[in-house]
Design a protein around this motif. Sequence first.
Motif, mmCIF file in Angstrom:
data_model
loop_
_atom_site.group_PDB
_atom_site.id
_atom_site.type_symbol
_atom_site.label_atom_id
_atom_site.label_comp_id
_atom_site.label_asym_id
_atom_site.label_seq_id
_atom_site.Cartn_x
_atom_site.Cartn_y
_atom_site.Cartn_z
ATOM 1 N N ASP A 90 0.701 -1.105 -0.064
ATOM 2 C CA ASP A 90 -0.081 -0.286 -0.445
ATOM 3 C C ASP A 90 0.996 1.460 0.135
ATOM 4 O OD1 ASP A 90 0.850 0.139 2.254
ATOM 5 O OD2 ASP A 90 -0.806 -0.085 3.529
ATOM 6 N N ARG A 91 2.321 1.025 -0.027
ATOM 7 C CA ARG A 91 2.760 2.301 -0.050
ATOM 8 C C ARG A 91 3.198 2.640 -1.669
ATOM 9 N NH1 ARG A 91 7.518 2.137 4.038
ATOM 10 N NH2 ARG A 91 8.395 4.368 1.915
ATOM 11 N N MET A 204 15.675 12.762 -2.089
ATOM 12 C CA MET A 204 14.758 11.330 -2.141
ATOM 13 C C MET A 204 16.092 10.897 -3.644
ATOM 14 S SD MET A 204 11.434 10.528 -4.135
ATOM 15 C CE MET A 204 11.545 11.334 -5.724
ATOM 16 N N ALA A 205 16.209 9.078 -3.130
ATOM 17 C CA ALA A 205 16.850 8.823 -4.268
ATOM 18 C C ALA A 205 15.773 7.870 -5.240
ATOM 19 C CB ALA A 205 17.871 7.168 -3.299
ATOM 20 N N MET A 206 16.738 7.876 -6.396
ATOM 21 C CA MET A 206 15.899 6.936 -7.991
ATOM 22 C C MET A 206 17.160 5.799 -8.139
ATOM 23 S SD MET A 206 15.111 8.514 -11.213
ATOM 24 C CE MET A 206 14.003 7.582 -12.954
ATOM 25 N N ALA A 229 15.234 0.464 0.455
ATOM 26 C CA ALA A 229 13.611 0.588 0.689
ATOM 27 C C ALA A 229 13.293 0.488 1.906
ATOM 28 C CB ALA A 229 13.132 -0.319 -0.404
ATOM 29 N N GLY A 230 13.825 0.052 2.649
ATOM 30 C CA GLY A 230 13.398 -0.741 3.916
ATOM 31 C C GLY A 230 13.488 0.536 4.991
ATOM 32 N N GLN A 231 14.255 2.023 4.625
ATOM 33 C CA GLN A 231 15.050 2.675 5.506
ATOM 34 C C GLN A 231 14.119 3.290 5.235
ATOM 35 O OE1 GLN A 231 19.024 2.175 6.749
ATOM 36 N NE2 GLN A 231 19.122 0.095 6.304
ATOM 37 N N VAL A 232 14.550 4.170 3.831
ATOM 38 C CA VAL A 232 14.351 5.738 3.755
ATOM 39 C C VAL A 232 12.631 5.595 3.511
ATOM 40 C CG1 VAL A 232 15.731 5.869 1.923
ATOM 41 C CG2 VAL A 232 14.556 5.117 1.537
ATOM 42 N N ALA A 259 5.963 5.751 -1.486
ATOM 43 C CA ALA A 259 5.854 6.942 -0.467
ATOM 44 C C ALA A 259 5.536 6.014 0.812
ATOM 45 C CB ALA A 259 4.288 7.404 -1.077
ATOM 46 N N PRO A 260 5.476 7.979 1.794
ATOM 47 C CA PRO A 260 5.881 7.336 3.296
ATOM 48 C C PRO A 260 4.097 6.902 4.186
ATOM 49 C CG PRO A 260 5.371 9.648 2.813
ATOM 50 C CD PRO A 260 6.051 8.970 1.542
ATOM 51 N N ASP A 261 2.711 6.904 3.528
ATOM 52 C CA ASP A 261 1.834 7.014 3.356
ATOM 53 C C ASP A 261 0.868 6.603 2.390
ATOM 54 O OD1 ASP A 261 1.036 9.867 2.874
ATOM 55 O OD2 ASP A 261 2.401 10.104 4.321
#
Length: 394
Positions: A90-91, A204-206, A229-232, A259-261
């Motif tokens: 869902d993110r 932000m990373a790409m 992905a698990g940290q940012v 996304a964060p949410d």
Amino acid sequence: MLAGLSSQTPDKIMALMRAYAADPRTDKIDLGVGVFRDPAGRTPVMAAVKTAEERLWRNQDTKTYVALEGDPAYLAALSGLVLGDAVPADRRAAIATPGGTGAVRMGLELARLANPSARIFVPDPSWPNHAAIIGFLGLERVDYRYYDAQARGLNIEGMLADLGRAGPGDVVLLHGCCHNPTGADLSAQDWQAVAGLLTETGAMAMVDIAYQGFGAGLEADAEGLRILAGQVPELLVATSCSKNFGIYRERAGALFALAPDGPTRDLAQSNLTMLNRQTYAFPPDHGARVVTEILTDPDLRADWQAELEGMRLHMQRQRQGLADTLRDLGGSDRFAHLGAQRGMFSLLGATPDQVERMRAEHGVYMIGDSRINVAGLSPDLIPRVAQAMLAVGL
């Protein structure tokens, strides 16, 4: 009106392809174009792809449009392949794209929509089209140290120091694995350090991951990306099926925005869908259906993974074979890094003059920066390439 257009510089790889095709020598060697070649010099259609295409031919009963963002089953299957369970579903916002280049373009387009003044931090060196797309979009490019040409390896200290200058609203471009053009990859520890730095700076990373499965293995090649992905809180991921499924001309790729949410994910999804609509409407589907068929059928997936592993091992044998032959002929281990690096590409460290001499005198074609496609080698070609390198003074 057309006479008012500006002349464009020809793409270097396309120019190299034309020069190679026009060369009448029967013993010429192509180490320039980035496609996998088997020991016979062919770029075959993978057996799993053949089977999947046959199933589609027999069972597909319509060619009508799919969703603007692409087939949901394809995006779910490819998301699982690349990201695993590193981030809740869902993110994840996602669109299918025409190949990995389309994914990179859409990721940068999204970044520009979010922040028109974003600076894009790019490794030095990097795939030339990264800089070309960034420049075409009018975004500011900032090069960061990545490869130490003298040490012939990753410059992690310089990289982290340069990335410390990025901040909120900036984008840090990273290669997920099999760095193009150097073959020098970040370790898991390096990825942890990058993740920590990005968390501190707010940039932000790409991640551009175009060669998953060609380096250390399908899962190992995604490890760094999944650590990140698990940290940012936010991340863009551009991926391609051209290389690891061998479907270059089908143009199957995808862009994921993490996304964060939920509300931010929905906002990203609406913008990604709009970008697809405005750029090419519906993304191509045939290659995506082939990939979906393979990834969702356990037997077919096992066949594909076995063939992909064979391709990876073939490239690693060619790498090590070239390093060993150069050691034996030259009496030095100065090319040992070729065997330790990963993926399709490495830099030989040749000057433009040496690259031109290898082409003119020995029929060995490569990009002007001395990037070679190790998948273009075969056991019978390795001695000739090694001798040409030494003959021009490498």
